[in-house]
Design a protein around this motif. Sequence first.
Motif, PDB file in Angstrom:
ATOM      1  N   VAL A 284      -3.675  -0.874  19.214  1.00  0.00           N
ATOM      2  CA  VAL A 284      -4.342  -1.981  19.903  1.00  0.00           C
ATOM      3  C   VAL A 284      -3.543  -2.391  21.135  1.00  0.00           C
ATOM      4  O   VAL A 284      -4.106  -2.607  22.214  1.00  0.00           O
ATOM      5  CB  VAL A 284      -4.543  -3.179  18.945  1.00  0.00           C
TER       6      VAL A 284
ATOM      7  N   GLY B 265      -7.354   1.898  16.991  1.00  0.00           N
ATOM      8  CA  GLY B 265      -6.298   1.113  16.354  1.00  0.00           C
ATOM      9  C   GLY B 265      -6.839   0.138  15.335  1.00  0.00           C
ATOM     10  O   GLY B 265      -6.253  -0.041  14.259  1.00  0.00           O
ATOM     11  N   ILE B 266      -7.976  -0.469  15.643  1.00  0.00           N
ATOM     12  CA  ILE B 266      -8.570  -1.433  14.713  1.00  0.00           C
ATOM     13  C   ILE B 266      -9.115  -0.730  13.471  1.00  0.00           C
ATOM     14  O   ILE B 266      -8.978  -1.220  12.352  1.00  0.00           O
ATOM     15  CB  ILE B 266      -9.680  -2.245  15.422  1.00  0.00           C
ATOM     16  N   SER B 267      -9.736   0.441  13.675  1.00  0.00           N
ATOM     17  CA  SER B 267     -10.357   1.130  12.544  1.00  0.00           C
ATOM     18  C   SER B 267      -9.373   1.993  11.750  1.00  0.00           C
ATOM     19  O   SER B 267      -9.763   2.627  10.776  1.00  0.00           O
ATOM     20  CB  SER B 267     -11.510   2.001  13.044  1.00  0.00           C
ATOM     21  N   SER B 268      -8.127   2.010  12.156  1.00  0.00           N
ATOM     22  CA  SER B 268      -7.120   2.794  11.449  1.00  0.00           C
ATOM     23  C   SER B 268      -6.939   2.236  10.040  1.00  0.00           C
ATOM     24  O   SER B 268      -6.902   1.015   9.838  1.00  0.00           O
ATOM     25  CB  SER B 268      -5.798   2.737  12.211  1.00  0.00           C
ATOM     26  N   PRO B 269      -6.817   3.119   9.053  1.00  0.00           N
ATOM     27  CA  PRO B 269      -6.675   2.622   7.674  1.00  0.00           C
ATOM     28  C   PRO B 269      -5.393   1.828   7.453  1.00  0.00           C
ATOM     29  O   PRO B 269      -5.322   1.007   6.541  1.00  0.00           O
ATOM     30  CB  PRO B 269      -6.690   3.897   6.826  1.00  0.00           C
ATOM     31  N   TYR B 270      -4.397   2.040   8.277  1.00  0.00           N
ATOM     32  CA  TYR B 270      -3.144   1.311   8.124  1.00  0.00           C
ATOM     33  C   TYR B 270      -3.024   0.146   9.093  1.00  0.00           C
ATOM     34  O   TYR B 270      -1.977  -0.482   9.175  1.00  0.00           O
ATOM     35  CB  TYR B 270      -1.955   2.266   8.308  1.00  0.00           C
ATOM     36  N   GLY B 271      -4.075  -0.147   9.853  1.00  0.00           N
ATOM     37  CA  GLY B 271      -4.038  -1.264  10.784  1.00  0.00           C
ATOM     38  C   GLY B 271      -3.051  -1.035  11.907  1.00  0.00           C
ATOM     39  O   GLY B 271      -2.033  -1.706  11.988  1.00  0.00           O
ATOM     40  N   SER B 272      -3.336  -0.087  12.761  1.00  0.00           N
ATOM     41  CA  SER B 272      -2.413   0.306  13.822  1.00  0.00           C
ATOM     42  C   SER B 272      -2.360  -0.742  14.932  1.00  0.00           C
ATOM     43  O   SER B 272      -3.155  -0.725  15.872  1.00  0.00           O
ATOM     44  CB  SER B 272      -2.822   1.657  14.391  1.00  0.00           C
ATOM     45  N   GLY B 273      -1.420  -1.641  14.831  1.00  0.00           N
ATOM     46  CA  GLY B 273      -1.212  -2.651  15.859  1.00  0.00           C
ATOM     47  C   GLY B 273      -0.728  -2.040  17.151  1.00  0.00           C
ATOM     48  O   GLY B 273      -1.041  -2.505  18.244  1.00  0.00           O
TER      49      GLY B 273
END
Length: 95
Positions: free
Chosen positions: A49, A38-46
């Motif tokens: 997380v 989730g943290i390394s997702s390019p879209y910032g997957s909250g």
Amino acid sequence: MDRFLSFDKMVTPTIIKIIFWVGVVMSVLSGIGTIAAGISSPYGSGLGVIMGLLTLVIGPLLVRVYCELLIIFFKMHESLKRIETQLSSQQQSQE
């Protein structure tokens, strides 16, 4: 050894404890992996997380509940064997 070979002594409760610890480790690693993804997702997957945090908290709890339910069956078996032994000794003493 005789109790083991005649299935009077159950070994599965010990195996269930091992399964519990393996399940906890897998839940924690899965939760950490989901958080990292989730943290390394390019879209910032909250959401990733949050799901990882829920897996860290709820995963071990669910594994514990599942293992406790399995152990209940073996406790019931032990109690029934004890009752059977007591009843057979009472019947023998009455005869």
